[in-house]
Every structure is written in structure tokens, then in C-alpha cells.
Design a protein around this motif. Structure first.
Motif, PDB file in Angstrom:
ATOM      1  N   LEU A  99      45.943  60.071  38.642  1.00 59.56           N
ATOM      2  CA  LEU A  99      45.833  59.399  39.404  1.00 59.56           C
ATOM      3  C   LEU A  99      47.163  59.628  40.411  1.00 59.56           C
ATOM      4  CD1 LEU A  99      45.472  56.253  41.289  1.00 59.56           C
ATOM      5  CD2 LEU A  99      47.081  55.536  39.411  1.00 59.56           C
ATOM      6  N   SER A 100      46.578  59.975  41.855  1.00 62.03           N
ATOM      7  CA  SER A 100      48.485  61.002  42.730  1.00 62.03           C
ATOM      8  C   SER A 100      49.646  59.662  42.222  1.00 62.03           C
ATOM      9  CB  SER A 100      47.942  61.657  43.796  1.00 62.03           C
ATOM     10  OG  SER A 100      48.845  62.048  44.658  1.00 62.03           O
ATOM     11  N   ILE A 101      50.768  59.848  42.738  1.00 65.07           N
ATOM     12  CA  ILE A 101      51.566  59.007  43.213  1.00 65.07           C
ATOM     13  C   ILE A 101      51.602  58.899  44.691  1.00 65.07           C
ATOM     14  CG2 ILE A 101      52.497  58.458  40.811  1.00 65.07           C
ATOM     15  CD1 ILE A 101      54.935  60.173  41.398  1.00 65.07           C
ATOM     16  N   LEU A 102      51.073  60.525  45.108  1.00 62.59           N
ATOM     17  CA  LEU A 102      51.725  60.558  46.426  1.00 62.59           C
ATOM     18  C   LEU A 102      50.621  60.456  47.590  1.00 62.59           C
ATOM     19  CD1 LEU A 102      52.680  64.339  45.708  1.00 62.59           C
ATOM     20  CD2 LEU A 102      54.186  62.638  45.522  1.00 62.59           C
ATOM     21  N   ALA A 103      49.041  60.433  47.535  1.00 67.10           N
ATOM     22  CA  ALA A 103      47.913  60.594  48.398  1.00 67.10           C
ATOM     23  C   ALA A 103      47.236  58.922  47.559  1.00 67.10           C
ATOM     24  CB  ALA A 103      47.883  61.217  48.350  1.00 67.10           C
ATOM     25  N   PRO A 104      46.338  58.556  47.721  1.00 63.68           N
ATOM     26  CA  PRO A 104      45.036  57.456  47.552  1.00 63.68           C
ATOM     27  C   PRO A 104      44.052  58.126  46.594  1.00 63.68           C
ATOM     28  CG  PRO A 104      45.569  57.134  49.754  1.00 63.68           C
ATOM     29  CD  PRO A 104      46.484  58.129  49.590  1.00 63.68           C
ATOM     30  N   VAL A 105      44.759  59.255  46.048  1.00 61.21           N
ATOM     31  CA  VAL A 105      43.772  60.134  45.292  1.00 61.21           C
ATOM     32  C   VAL A 105      43.539  59.868  43.606  1.00 61.21           C
ATOM     33  CG1 VAL A 105      43.329  61.217  47.441  1.00 61.21           C
ATOM     34  CG2 VAL A 105      44.025  62.479  46.027  1.00 61.21           C
ATOM     35  N   TYR A 106      42.808  60.338  43.398  1.00 56.40           N
ATOM     36  CA  TYR A 106      42.200  61.196  42.161  1.00 56.40           C
ATOM     37  C   TYR A 106      41.413  61.860  41.400  1.00 56.40           C
ATOM     38  CZ  TYR A 106      37.655  58.758  40.860  1.00 56.40           C
ATOM     39  OH  TYR A 106      36.421  58.477  41.135  1.00 56.40           O
TER      40      TYR A 106
END
Length: 190
Positions: A99-106
Motif C-alpha cells: 500500500l503506497s504512502i505516496l499515491a492512492p495505489v497498491y
């Protein structure tokens, strides 16, 4: 979600340097300093991640679910190991959710673990379709990440795009967007 490689690269540039100077000087670059500050914020909200892991454990009976997060990366990571075989298999698989903390992607990928008896002697990431041993776990991880965090899967073609950034142990032309948004060591699990 940022919809293009350019959008995601623009985000990643805020957290990873585009020159090797930062690593050669052995100082924290302004970009990596940003990542450290972001982690301080994210760790203040870690209860949501622990809740996710508890939920995942309930959703995957028989699997061993654990946290594989490292703050040198740009993501929270979980790992799900299928029930072991007797006798233990030489090759085993784990499903890893990032779960990225930079962008809303996984992303969810597999890690193949090689054993000699009880000793782990190798591991490698599989960024493509999951093997049958972990396909169910990968699907459950993906659904739970989407539901609990409102994120979307990073398309494989974007994840595997080469980017001009220095991310921990990766440097151009080896650095992929996946490394910048998630982890430079996708094969590394406890």
C-alpha cells in the motif's frame, strides 16, 4: 488516482533523488527527508494498518499473515504465507500486498521462497500472475486494500515502467516505478 506515468513520476520525484549525489555524500537528500517526514505522519495513523492486518488474518484462515513494512520503503507491506506442507516443500510461495504512502495505489505480488530443509536459501519476486498457491490470498489482499483504504491497483505496465530515480539499492536504468512507489526489494519478506 493519478492516471499516467508522468503524474506518478512527478509524485515519486518528491521522495526519491534523480542523481546519485545524495547517496554518495551519505547525507539525507531533500527528497528522502520528505519521505521520512511522510512516514512520521503515517506512523501516527498506524492503527488503521493493524486493523487491516487483523481483518486479513480472519479472511485467510490457515494462512500466516504478517507485517513486512520497512520505513526505508514507500509503502506498508503485508505478507500471507499459505499453510505449510508436511514434509516442507523445497519451493514455497507467499503473497505480498503493498500500500503506497505516496499515491492512492497498491500492488500485490508473489514471492517464491526456496528452502533447504528449514533453511531459506533464496527468494525472488514474481510481479506477474500469481501461482495457484497464493492466487486466492492475492485476490483477498487486493479486495481488502481497495475496500479499507480506497486505493486502486497500479497497472502492471505502469509498475514496470523504468524511471530516472535512485531508490535505495536501485538506480537507473534498473529503477522501476514499482520501486519508487512501493519497495526497491519486492523479494524481501520475513
Amino acid at each position: 488516482m493519478p492516471s499516467s506515468l508522468e503524474d506518478l513520476l512527478a509524485i515519486a520525484r518528491n521522495y526519491w533523488p534523480s542523481t546519485q549525489d545524495a547517496y554518495l555524500k551519505q547525507e539525507v537528500s531533500p527528497e528522502v527527508g520528505q519521505l521520512q517526514r511522510l512516514w512520521e505522519q503515517e506512523l501516527g495513523r498506524i492503527d488503521r494498518w493493524w486493523s487491516f492486518l487483523r481483518d486479513l488474518e480472519s479472511a485467510l484462515p490457515g494462512f500466516t499473515v504478517g507485517d513486512a513494512t520497512a520505513t526505508r520503503d514507500a509503502c506498508f507491506r503485508c505478507v500471507a504465507y499459505p499453510p505449510g506442507s508436511i514434509p516442507p516443500a523445497r519451493l514455497r510461495w507467499a503473497a505480498v500486498g503493498c500500500l503506497s504512502i505516496l499515491a492512492p495505489v497498491y500492488t500485490v505480488h508473489g514471492v517464491q521462497l526456496e528452502y533447504r530443509g528449514a533453511e531459506r536459501i533464496g527468494q525472488k519476486a514474481l510481479l506477474g500472475p500469481q501461482p495457484s498457491e497464493t492466487a486466492h490470498a492475492a485476490a483477498v489482499i487486493a479486495r481488502r486494500l481497495e475496500t479499507m483504504f480506497g486505493v486502486t491497483a497500479l497497472p502492471r505496465e505502469l509498475a514496470q515502467a523504468r524511471v530516472p530515480l535512485f531508490v535505495e539499492f536501485k538506480e537507473p536504468p534498473e529503477t522501476l516505478l514499482m520501486h519508487a512507489l512501493f519497495t526497491s526489494s519486492p523479494e524481501s519478506v520475513p
